[in-house]
Design an enzyme around this catalytic site. Sequence first.
Site, mmCIF file in Angstrom:
data_model
loop_
_atom_site.group_PDB
_atom_site.id
_atom_site.type_symbol
_atom_site.label_atom_id
_atom_site.label_comp_id
_atom_site.label_asym_id
_atom_site.label_seq_id
_atom_site.Cartn_x
_atom_site.Cartn_y
_atom_site.Cartn_z
ATOM 1 N N SER A 161 0.799 -1.235 0.000
ATOM 2 C CA SER A 161 0.000 0.000 0.000
ATOM 3 C C SER A 161 0.827 1.278 0.000
ATOM 4 O O SER A 161 0.274 2.353 -0.250
ATOM 5 C CB SER A 161 -0.946 0.020 1.202
ATOM 6 O OG SER A 161 -2.144 -0.611 0.860
ATOM 7 N N LYS A 192 0.540 3.324 -3.003
ATOM 8 C CA LYS A 192 -0.641 4.176 -3.260
ATOM 9 C C LYS A 192 -0.281 5.657 -3.252
ATOM 10 O O LYS A 192 -0.891 6.460 -3.955
ATOM 11 C CB LYS A 192 -1.733 3.883 -2.221
ATOM 12 C CG LYS A 192 -2.338 2.488 -2.361
ATOM 13 C CD LYS A 192 -3.233 2.128 -1.177
ATOM 14 C CE LYS A 192 -3.838 0.743 -1.348
ATOM 15 N NZ LYS A 192 -4.530 0.258 -0.143
ATOM 16 N N TYR A 232 -2.251 -2.457 -10.799
ATOM 17 C CA TYR A 232 -2.286 -2.298 -9.339
ATOM 18 C C TYR A 232 -1.439 -3.373 -8.639
ATOM 19 O O TYR A 232 -0.642 -3.064 -7.746
ATOM 20 C CB TYR A 232 -3.737 -2.348 -8.852
ATOM 21 C CG TYR A 232 -3.864 -2.331 -7.348
ATOM 22 C CD1 TYR A 232 -3.723 -1.140 -6.630
ATOM 23 C CD2 TYR A 232 -4.120 -3.504 -6.639
ATOM 24 C CE1 TYR A 232 -3.820 -1.128 -5.242
ATOM 25 C CE2 TYR A 232 -4.217 -3.502 -5.256
ATOM 26 C CZ TYR A 232 -4.072 -2.315 -4.566
ATOM 27 O OH TYR A 232 -4.162 -2.305 -3.202
ATOM 28 N N TYR A 250 -3.985 3.173 7.645
ATOM 29 C CA TYR A 250 -5.247 2.428 7.673
ATOM 30 C C TYR A 250 -6.208 3.062 8.670
ATOM 31 O O TYR A 250 -6.180 4.277 8.883
ATOM 32 C CB TYR A 250 -5.002 0.945 8.013
ATOM 33 C CG TYR A 250 -4.024 0.268 7.072
ATOM 34 C CD1 TYR A 250 -4.329 0.121 5.726
ATOM 35 C CD2 TYR A 250 -2.820 -0.227 7.524
ATOM 36 C CE1 TYR A 250 -3.453 -0.506 4.855
ATOM 37 C CE2 TYR A 250 -1.936 -0.865 6.665
ATOM 38 C CZ TYR A 250 -2.257 -0.995 5.324
ATOM 39 O OH TYR A 250 -1.388 -1.605 4.474
ATOM 40 N N VAL A 288 1.053 -3.878 3.732
ATOM 41 C CA VAL A 288 0.919 -5.171 4.409
ATOM 42 C C VAL A 288 2.159 -6.065 4.298
ATOM 43 O O VAL A 288 2.210 -7.134 4.893
ATOM 44 C CB VAL A 288 -0.335 -5.955 3.943
ATOM 45 C CG1 VAL A 288 -1.607 -5.268 4.372
ATOM 46 C CG2 VAL A 288 -0.309 -6.201 2.446
HETATM 47 N N1 GLU Z 1 -1.774 -5.265 -2.492
HETATM 48 C C1 GLU Z 1 -2.446 -5.214 -1.244
HETATM 49 C C2 GLU Z 1 -3.915 -5.383 -1.404
HETATM 50 O O1 GLU Z 1 -4.486 -4.808 -2.264
HETATM 51 C C3 GLU Z 1 -2.128 -3.913 -0.609
HETATM 52 C C4 GLU Z 1 -2.736 -3.815 0.725
HETATM 53 C C5 GLU Z 1 -1.952 -3.035 1.697
HETATM 54 O O2 GLU Z 1 -0.726 -3.030 1.708
HETATM 55 O O3 GLU Z 1 -2.631 -2.386 2.503
HETATM 56 O O4 GLU Z 1 -4.537 -6.117 -0.702
#
Ligand code: GLU
Length: 310
Positions: A66, A69, A194, A246, A264
């Site tokens: 994430s 992002k 993604y 989060y 994650v």
């Molecule tokens: N690739 C992970 C997902 O989409 C990223 C989630 C994350 O790191 O919060 O579930």
Amino acid sequence: MIDKLDKETLEAWLDNVSSYAEDGRVADYIPALSKRDPNELAASIYYLDGDCVKAGKVDCCFTLQSISKVLSLALALIDNGEDYVFDRVGMEPTGDPFHSIYRLEQHRPSKPLNPMINAGALAVSDMIRGGSIEEKVGRLLSFLHELTDDHTIQVNEGVADSEYETAFLNRSLLYYLKQHGVIAGDVEETLKVYTHQCSIDVNVQSLSKIGAVFANEGRDLNSGRQIIPKHLARICKTFMVTCGMYDASGSFAIKVGLPAKSGVSGGVMASLNGFGGIAVYGPALDDKGNSVVGLKLLEVLSNRYDLSIF
Ligand code: GLU
């Protein structure tokens, strides 16, 4: 002016918090991530003058997950401008888990609440310019090469495949967004972009350098060249404060008080204007998805060196 840490001091802080790894669990919903060693820990601080202090397993690579992002948002904003991006993705924190789907139904017209939750990040990946999956992922990689000056950074194809094959929730989010006209492109193609962006491998030094470029208002640390326009770097850092950690972003703002984004895989990137970037890697996660060692190390550093922006 905040005192610089030396390597021994950072090693000692990392060692002090290492036992917290026992309180977390390595992510297993992406099969490739479940194989990581929860005791493999590393940290790096990249100062604005180019000094870098590292501790722990500094050569260990981990995927951005994430944290990507923030970077896809920066690139989508550079590509399309604020109006286009924020017509399709909102600016408000959710307080929900990152892969939650239910708020998409509560807003008409449907629009993901922010670019740090999966629904919003998937919509952002769809906005990255490029005529093919390869071109879009390639542009993201070039952007990372520019930010880190490390041209060896690549996608971990094993993690990307593992993630793509098991991305049932993300597929659902994308189909929902497609139905409601939020994404323009093909669902599977956007999912490929993604999952590839999430699977870009970095080490703590590169990650802390990206944090430092954000702390330097988007400018390259050596040349001073503006890689990310200042106002766009500020937008990204603001999202890191309001929704980067989060649904624990509120408590993180109180305990640590730094713009930060976690993933994650166990990585965390933090950025402090006028200071630099901090990266921590520790794959054991708490129930929100944040690295337990990452949270603790940032908390002790923030308290000891008075790093909070508040
Ligand atoms: N690739 C992970 C997902 O989409 C990223 C989630 C994350 O790191 O919060 O579930």
